[in-house]
Structures are given as structure tokens and as C-alpha cells.
Enzyme design. Structure first.
Site, PDB file in Angstrom:
ATOM      1  N   LYS A 160      29.840  43.499  21.476  1.00  0.00           N
ATOM      2  CA  LYS A 160      30.011  42.828  22.753  1.00  0.00           C
ATOM      3  C   LYS A 160      31.501  42.842  23.113  1.00  0.00           C
ATOM      4  CE  LYS A 160      27.632  38.708  24.457  1.00  0.00           C
ATOM      5  NZ  LYS A 160      27.212  37.350  24.065  1.00  0.00           N
TER       6      LYS A 160
HETATM    7  O1  G3P Z   1      24.986  34.393  26.296  1.00  0.00           O
HETATM    8  C1  G3P Z   1      26.017  33.717  26.956  1.00  0.00           C
HETATM    9  C2  G3P Z   1      25.890  32.271  26.812  1.00  0.00           C
HETATM   10  O2  G3P Z   1      26.008  31.881  25.487  1.00  0.00           O
HETATM   11  C3  G3P Z   1      26.784  31.478  27.685  1.00  0.00           C
HETATM   12  O3  G3P Z   1      26.070  30.378  28.052  1.00  0.00           O
HETATM   13  O4  G3P Z   1      25.701  28.089  28.771  1.00  0.00           O
HETATM   14  O5  G3P Z   1      27.895  28.747  27.720  1.00  0.00           O
HETATM   15  O6  G3P Z   1      27.310  29.499  30.022  1.00  0.00           O
HETATM   16  P1  G3P Z   1      26.804  29.102  28.669  1.00  0.00           P
END
Ligand code: G3P
Length: 219
Positions: free
Chosen positions: A83
Site C-alpha cells: 500500500k
Molecule cells: O481502510 C482505510 C480505513 O482504515 C480508514 O478508515 O475510518 O480511519 O477513515 P477511517
């Protein structure tokens, strides 16, 4: 549609694998920071127990070091996806790694044009972040919808991996719009099983069956 688990927690991953729903796992530095223990051991264990792609993110900053680290990460296991955050200075690295056959997931995608640029470079996945658009009062789902149109228009192989999914509505729209993959926090996956009408229905079937006072279905 593939379901990835958005976590670096081995116990949670192990809990979900028997359901047959886990097609892969995504991690990032924030998710890894939540876990204790040796990072390499954790990542190797995830790759071992998951029958599917496991995204592991680079943490180096300079393009040269990102390239080196991407190679190291890709050597960890056969099912590793490297990634890399979207950034102009990483495009040559992304292009080079892609040509070398290393499968990449380009993360922190917030626009159609960002996704187009890296899809042209043949990356395996692009990760549009839905919830973080919603955080600033803009509907993040439009991005997923547009990426699906882009993929169809140009026949890109790059898969659209919807990320930052925070609620069931996000997931429902991903399904309707045709995202290839949804990466889902385990807590949200749990919520998919709690429909009150299904629970009520099961209770009614049980009660009606008990009224028959039979011990066996066929006798
Ligand atoms: O896969 C990306 C994710 O982990 C981010 O999520 O909720 O931190 O925006 P969030």
C-alpha cells in the site's frame, strides 16, 4: 464483491475467517499502531491465516526509501499487496514497481483524477476513502460511483477498493454502485447480522415449533 477486513487484529481476523466472508485484509499504520507486539510477526501471521490479499502500507517518506520498503514488504509473503499513499513524488516509484509485477494498493484516494493516474500505471487496487469525505460534509459515496464509471469507460483492470467505510449505508451504496471490494471494520460487519425482523422471525419459528411438542423434524 469481495469483503476485506479493515484491521490488524489477529483475534478478530481469526474470528471472521470461519464465516467464509474474508477475502482479504487491509492494514495501515494507524491500525497497526493499535496492536501490541512485534509488527513483523503480526503481519506475517495475518498473511499466513488469510487466504487472500493482505495490504501492508509503507511508512518511509522519500521515494527511494519507499521503493526499497515496498520491495521488502512484497517479499514478506505471496499474498502481500503493497500500500502506497497517493503523491506526485511516488508516481515514478509506483510505475516502476508496477512494471516489476509488484501488486500495489494506492491509498488516500479522494478524487477521480487521482484514481485515473494510478489506474493508468496498472496498480492492482485504488482505495477511495468514503468516511473522511463525509467528515467534512461532502458525500464520499459520489467518489466510489465515479470510479466505477471510470473503470467501465476505460476497461481498467485496477480494482476499486472502497475504504473508510463507517456505516451500513456506505456498504449498501458500495454494493449498488459496483465497488469491486469493500474493506470493512469488524465492528461494522457485526452490524450486518442484527436485523430486528430476522431475529423476530427466528423467535416466532422457534415458538411455533415448540407448540408442536415434537423432538424430531421427521418423526
Ligand atoms: O481502510 C482505510 C480505513 O482504515 C480508514 O478508515 O475510518 O480511519 O477513515 P477511517
Amino acid at each position: 464483491m469481495k469483503f476485506f477486513l479493515d484491521t490488524a487484529n489477529i483475534e478478530l481476523i481469526k474470528e471472521w475467517i470461519p464465516t467464509g466472508l474474508v477475502d482479504g485484509v487491509t492494514t495501515n499504520p494507524s491500525l497497526i499502531a493499535k496492536e501490541g507486539g512485534n509488527i513483523k510477526d503480526i503481519l506475517l501471521e495475518i498473511c499466513k491465516i488469510v487466504d487472500g490479499d493482505v495490504s501492508i502500507e509503507v511508512v518511509e517518506k522519500s521515494p527511494e526509501k519507499v521503493y526499497e520498503q515496498a520491495k521488502q514488504i512484497s517479499n514478506l509473503a505471496k499474498n502481500v499487496i503493497v500500500k502506497i499513499p497517493f503523491a506526485k513524488e511516488y508516481l515514478p516509484v509506483i510505475s516502476k514497481l508496477s512494471k516489476e509485477g509488484i501488486k500495489l494498493n494506492i491509498t488516500l484516494i479522494f478524487s477521480l483524477t487521482q484514481a485515473l493516474l494510478v489506474s493508468k500505471l496498472g496498480v492492482a487496487y485504488v482505495s477511495p476513502f468514503i468516511g473522511r469525505w463525509d467528515d467534512i460534509d461532502i458525500d464520499g459515496m459520489d467518489l466510489v460511483k465515479n470510479l466505477v464509471t471510470m473503470k467501465k469507460n476505460y476497461n481498467f483492470k485496477t480494482e476499486i477498493l472502497a475504504a473508510s467505510i463507517r456505516n451500513v449505508i456506505h456498504l449498501q451504496k458500495c454494493i449498488l454502485y459496483g465497488a469491486d471490494v469493500a474493506t470493512i471494520p469488524p465492528k461494522l460487519l457485526d452490524k450486518l447480522f442484527n436485523h430486528p425482523l430476522t431475529l423476530q422471525g427466528i423467535e416466532k419459528f422457534d415458538n411455533d415449533w415448540k407448540k408442536l411438542a415434537k423432538t424430531d423434524l421427521f418423526n
